[in-house]
Design a protein around this motif. Structure first.
Motif, mmCIF file in Angstrom:
data_model
loop_
_atom_site.group_PDB
_atom_site.id
_atom_site.type_symbol
_atom_site.label_atom_id
_atom_site.label_comp_id
_atom_site.label_asym_id
_atom_site.label_seq_id
_atom_site.Cartn_x
_atom_site.Cartn_y
_atom_site.Cartn_z
ATOM 1 N N ILE A 38 0.875 -1.187 0.000
ATOM 2 C CA ILE A 38 0.000 0.000 0.000
ATOM 3 C C ILE A 38 0.898 1.219 0.000
ATOM 4 N N LYS A 39 0.967 1.859 -1.157
ATOM 5 C CA LYS A 39 1.859 3.012 -1.284
ATOM 6 C C LYS A 39 1.271 4.192 -0.509
ATOM 7 N N PHE A 40 -0.014 4.456 -0.700
ATOM 8 C CA PHE A 40 -0.653 5.535 0.064
ATOM 9 C C PHE A 40 -2.168 5.402 -0.011
ATOM 10 N N GLN A 41 -2.827 6.112 0.888
ATOM 11 C CA GLN A 41 -4.288 6.195 0.863
ATOM 12 C C GLN A 41 -4.692 7.661 0.792
ATOM 13 N N LEU A 42 -5.710 7.912 -0.045
ATOM 14 C CA LEU A 42 -6.259 9.265 -0.147
ATOM 15 C C LEU A 42 -7.460 9.357 0.766
ATOM 16 N N LYS A 43 -7.496 10.367 1.615
ATOM 17 C CA LYS A 43 -8.691 10.598 2.417
ATOM 18 C C LYS A 43 -9.670 11.381 1.557
ATOM 19 N N GLN A 76 3.279 13.165 -6.950
ATOM 20 C CA GLN A 76 4.143 14.349 -6.772
ATOM 21 C C GLN A 76 4.033 14.889 -5.345
ATOM 22 N N TYR A 77 2.802 14.973 -4.846
ATOM 23 C CA TYR A 77 2.615 15.463 -3.473
ATOM 24 C C TYR A 77 3.334 14.561 -2.460
ATOM 25 N N LEU A 78 3.280 13.252 -2.745
ATOM 26 C CA LEU A 78 3.988 12.315 -1.857
ATOM 27 C C LEU A 78 5.486 12.603 -1.881
ATOM 28 N N GLY A 92 2.718 13.517 2.443
ATOM 29 C CA GLY A 92 2.075 12.346 3.055
ATOM 30 C C GLY A 92 2.266 12.339 4.568
ATOM 31 N N LYS A 93 1.299 11.723 5.262
ATOM 32 C CA LYS A 93 1.423 11.564 6.717
ATOM 33 C C LYS A 93 1.318 10.090 7.050
ATOM 34 N N LYS A 94 2.209 9.626 7.916
ATOM 35 C CA LYS A 94 2.092 8.235 8.356
ATOM 36 C C LYS A 94 1.022 8.141 9.428
ATOM 37 N N GLU A 95 0.109 7.187 9.260
ATOM 38 C CA GLU A 95 -0.932 6.987 10.261
ATOM 39 C C GLU A 95 -0.946 5.532 10.681
ATOM 40 N N ALA A 96 -1.324 5.316 11.938
ATOM 41 C CA ALA A 96 -1.422 3.943 12.435
ATOM 42 C C ALA A 96 -2.549 3.227 11.690
ATOM 43 N N ALA A 97 -2.311 2.015 11.275
ATOM 44 C CA ALA A 97 -3.315 1.217 10.576
ATOM 45 C C ALA A 97 -2.842 -0.226 10.577
ATOM 46 N N SER A 156 2.652 -14.481 6.422
ATOM 47 C CA SER A 156 1.722 -13.383 6.657
ATOM 48 C C SER A 156 2.387 -12.384 7.591
ATOM 49 N N THR A 157 2.383 -11.119 7.190
ATOM 50 C CA THR A 157 2.976 -10.072 8.022
ATOM 51 C C THR A 157 1.877 -9.084 8.392
ATOM 52 N N ILE A 158 1.814 -8.717 9.668
ATOM 53 C CA ILE A 158 0.852 -7.677 10.060
ATOM 54 C C ILE A 158 1.573 -6.336 10.009
ATOM 55 N N MET A 159 1.055 -5.450 9.163
ATOM 56 C CA MET A 159 1.645 -4.130 8.995
ATOM 57 C C MET A 159 0.953 -3.165 9.971
ATOM 58 N N THR A 160 1.609 -2.067 10.288
ATOM 59 C CA THR A 160 1.069 -1.220 11.354
ATOM 60 C C THR A 160 0.877 0.249 10.970
ATOM 61 N N GLU A 161 1.285 0.638 9.781
ATOM 62 C CA GLU A 161 1.001 2.032 9.407
ATOM 63 C C GLU A 161 0.838 2.191 7.902
ATOM 64 N N VAL A 162 0.130 3.249 7.526
ATOM 65 C CA VAL A 162 0.024 3.599 6.105
ATOM 66 C C VAL A 162 0.307 5.080 5.945
ATOM 67 N N MET A 163 0.674 5.420 4.722
ATOM 68 C CA MET A 163 0.882 6.815 4.351
ATOM 69 C C MET A 163 -0.465 7.338 3.841
ATOM 70 N N THR A 164 -0.870 8.514 4.336
ATOM 71 C CA THR A 164 -2.132 9.074 3.834
ATOM 72 C C THR A 164 -1.894 10.459 3.254
ATOM 73 N N LEU A 165 -2.737 10.821 2.319
ATOM 74 C CA LEU A 165 -2.706 12.158 1.718
ATOM 75 C C LEU A 165 -4.053 12.806 1.970
ATOM 76 N N ASP A 166 -4.032 14.042 2.464
ATOM 77 C CA ASP A 166 -5.270 14.777 2.692
ATOM 78 C C ASP A 166 -5.465 15.763 1.550
ATOM 79 N N PRO A 167 -6.548 15.609 0.777
ATOM 80 C CA PRO A 167 -6.761 16.485 -0.387
ATOM 81 C C PRO A 167 -6.772 17.966 -0.016
ATOM 82 N N LYS A 168 -7.116 18.264 1.250
ATOM 83 C CA LYS A 168 -7.154 19.683 1.640
ATOM 84 C C LYS A 168 -5.768 20.316 1.501
ATOM 85 N N GLU A 169 -4.745 19.482 1.631
ATOM 86 C CA GLU A 169 -3.383 20.000 1.490
ATOM 87 C C GLU A 169 -2.806 19.744 0.098
ATOM 88 N N CYS A 170 -3.624 19.197 -0.783
ATOM 89 C CA CYS A 170 -3.138 18.829 -2.119
ATOM 90 C C CYS A 170 -4.102 19.350 -3.184
#
Ligand code: CUK
Ligand code: CUA
Length: 644
Positions: A218-223, A279-281, A286-291, A307-321
């Motif tokens: 998971i490269k990033f998630q868009l809110k 580009q924004y990333l 991007g912000k790292k968030e717990a997930a 199987s690996t349990i991952m603990t964070e994702v990178m998120t992008l907030d459109p308000k800043e993009c």
């Protein structure tokens, strides 16, 4: 018309379709059979010993699997387990494959899978992988089109219902997934449901795919605002940097009783400039968030999954993009959202709309440059409908769902309510042909139909209602597909064929792109499984505390060892069975009486493990389950269990 009368009309439409269409004709067959052209049989006949022209790769819906069907014959060639345990071959039962079904919720051996996406290069099928969604416990799986096995499953955090997935970008850079249910983000889940507007968010996951290995991440998630994402397509050609999602519940209601959702005259298609997001990333937005999410990978070298349990994702907030997201108004509950082979036209399908709106990518670019906006939705600009519209197909049918393209400048759209396929010209927006389906078609599939290079020739309709098409089999009937010839001016029904599970989407690809690469065996010398016995000399029984590890080999027509003693009550026995065959299509099976799981089906050169906890003192038989030779029946043995 108000909403009630539209919905009422839809319901009446369904009933009318069901009543009119389901009357068997006087020959005892189903309706529609008299329309068959005399040469239909010849067109679908694949002579014994010859092969089909296309692989049709079909989602299994609530069986959580994928079916491989040959076209034009409609023959089922294989069922590939993806999200569901499969007792037939031990998938999800063997020690090696259990980790594939691990999630952040624990072991989840089922899902509901709707959409297939085949890998592409320059938006053209390349025959490497198939991707499919898990709708319920949000996941995306990758299936190898060499081994026809599930190689990888990744869970999607911050998602409730992964319906809008997996749609892929032109060069398979990403599989993209929009959440169906907006949910409160992972860390503050305990909020009143009525606080939807405040606390619920939509998320779009961009799952990267390694060019060479296919490995996902998971490269990033868009809110996004809290709406429901339904379906999506990547742009292609000039629009290849963009992604288009249909949305519903833009009312942001927490209950979708008709009074709450579907109030609005128009919902939205969300256009996402994913290159901008990258580009924004790169700029560090991007912000790292717990997930928490699971990432499961199967290796053909160790013949095991981890199987690996991952603990964070990178998120992008459109308000800043800024300039990354735009809403395009689209009439009434859009379902399908499809992009034509040139990348110029985006087709929306409002389930409750009386037209098919077709949007123009060039016009969208102009409208963005000129800021032709109609306000904003949660801070995201809404483009003016008329400024983006190429045109509307008028009165095409009732209940449009999905659109594919024939490569000749035409689109074919499925209509659930009026139960038909309608072909229309994209430039002129004129209906040119229609043909009934039996009954109530959902998705449709033209070989290469969603790509820049449709292979054309056929369209398959996947119908939601079967009724009288086959011999009755009690209250539940086989789901039904229908094959039509689209090579001429008129679409012609050629064949009905049953499918397994509930097929939603499917893709079809020329056999020539896949068959030559198909794996025939796994090389025994490359087997890196830690418990492999690569020859009968390596077969042995090893005790480690109360664990008994049987390094067993299988070759026509015996197991080594085939008499096992020294097992005691309280032991846990692991049968690590290596198939020593190096010959195509010679699996061996392994089963033992009373095992609380299933059998193993071990491919040539592979090692698989069955865990067995004896339940009583005595001698227990075991045997090979797959008829492998004239002496298959003799391929058996015993395990003696003594008191502790
Ligand atoms: S959906 Cu099934 S008919 Cu889940 Cu793609 Cu439209
Ligand atoms: Cu091996 Cu039957």
């Amino acid at each position: 018309m108000n909403l009630k009368s539209i919905i009422g009309g839809v319901a009446v439409g369904i009933i009318a379709v069901a009543q009119i269409s389901c009357k068997p004709n006087n020959k005892g067959g189903a309706s529609g059979s008299s329309e068959l052209a005399g040469d239909a049989a010849q067109k679908v006949y694949v002579a014994p010993g010859t092969h089909d022209e296309f692989y049709n790769i079909v989602s299994g819906g609530f069986n959580g699997q994928i079916s491989i069907i040959g076209l034009p014959s409609g023959r089922t060639l294989r069922v590939i387990p993806v999200f569901s345990q499969s007792p037939e071959n031990g998938y999800g039962f063997s020690e090696e494959t259990k980790p594939m079904l691990n999630t952040s919720h624990g072991f989840v051996p089922w899902d509901d899978s709707h959409h297939i996406a085949l890998s592409t290069t320059n938006s053209i099928h390349d025959g490497r992988w198939a991707f499919i969604n898990g709708n319920n416990t949000p996941r995306i799986a990758r299936i190898s089109l060499k081994t026809f096995r599930t190689e990888e499953i990744i869970e999607l955090p911050n998602s409730g219902g992964n319906h809008s997935s997996p749609f892929i970008t032109a060069n398979t850079e990403y599989a993209v997934a929009g959440t169906r249910f907006s949910v409160p983000p992972d860390d503050k889940a305990d909020v009143p449901i009525s606080s939807f507007k405040k606390n619920f968010k939509g998320y779009i996951s961009f799952v990267s795919i390694d060019k060479n290995t296919g490995r996902m991440g998971i490269k990033f998630q868009l809110k996004t605002p809290g709406v429901s994402f339904d379906l999506a397509r990547a742009g292609k050609g000039k629009s290849a940097d963009w992604f288009f999602f249909s949305t519903y519940n833009t009312e942001q209601a927490n209950s979708l009783l008709e009074v709450n959702a579907s109030q609005k005259d128009k919902d939205f298609i969300l256009a996402v400039n994913w290159k901008k997001a990258e580009q924004y990333l790169a700029q560090g937005k991007g912000k790292k968030e717990a997930a928490k999410y699971a990432h499961n990978v199967y290796s053909d070298k160790v013949h095991s999954a981890t199987s690996t349990i991952m603990t964070e994702v990178m998120t992008l907030d459109p308000k800043e993009c800024p300039d990354m997201l735009y809403f395009i108004p689209c009439p009434k509950s859009p379902h399908g959202c499809d992009v034509d082979p040139t990348g110029q036209y985006i087709v929306g399908s409002g389930k409750l709309a009386a037209v098919i709106p077709v949007f123009s990518f060039d016009k969208m670019q102009k409208a963005i440059a000129a800021k032709t906006f109609d306000g904003n939705f949660d801070g995201i600009p809404v483009l003016k409908y008329d400024a983006v519209l190429h045109g509307e197909v008028q009165k095409p049918g009732l209940g449009p769902l999905h659109t594919e393209f024939d490569g000749k400048g035409n689109a074919i759209t499925s209509f659930f309510v009026s139960s038909e396929l309608v072909r229309w010209n994209i430039e002129k927006l004129e209906v040119i042909d229609r043909v009934p389906t039996y009954y109530s078609v959902g998705h449709l599939s033209i070989p290469g139909g969603p790509t820049a290079k449709p292979w054309g020739k056929y369209v398959v309709a996947y119908n939601k209602i079967t009724k009288d098409r086959y011999l009755p089999t009690g209250p539940e009937l086989a789901q039904s597909a229908q094959l039509y010839d689209i090579s001429g001016d008129k679409m012609k029904l050629l064949l009905d064929f049953p499918t397994t599970g509930e097929p939603h989407y499917a893709e079809s690809i020329p056999a020539s792109l896949i068959e030559k690469n198909s794996t025939k065996i796994f090389k025994i010398e490359e087997n890196a499984h830690p418990y492999a016995a690569k020859g009968e000399k390596e077969a042995k029984v090893v005790r480690k505390g109360n664990e008994v590890h049987v390094y067993m080999t299988a070759i026509r027509s015996h197991f080594t060892p085939d008499n096992i003693e020294g097992v005691k009550m309280g032991d846990v026995v692991y049968f690590h069975v290596t198939n020593l065959e190096q010959d195509w299509d010679v699996p061996h099976g392994f089963a033992i009486r009373g095992a609380l799981n299933a059998e193993l089906l071990i491919m040539p050169g592979e090692t698989q493990t069955l865990k067995w906890i004896p339940t009583k003192v005595g001698v227990t038989p075991m045997y090979c389950t797959d008829f492998c030779s004239a002496l298959h029946q003799e391929m058996q043995g015993y395990v003696r269990v003594s008191p502790a």
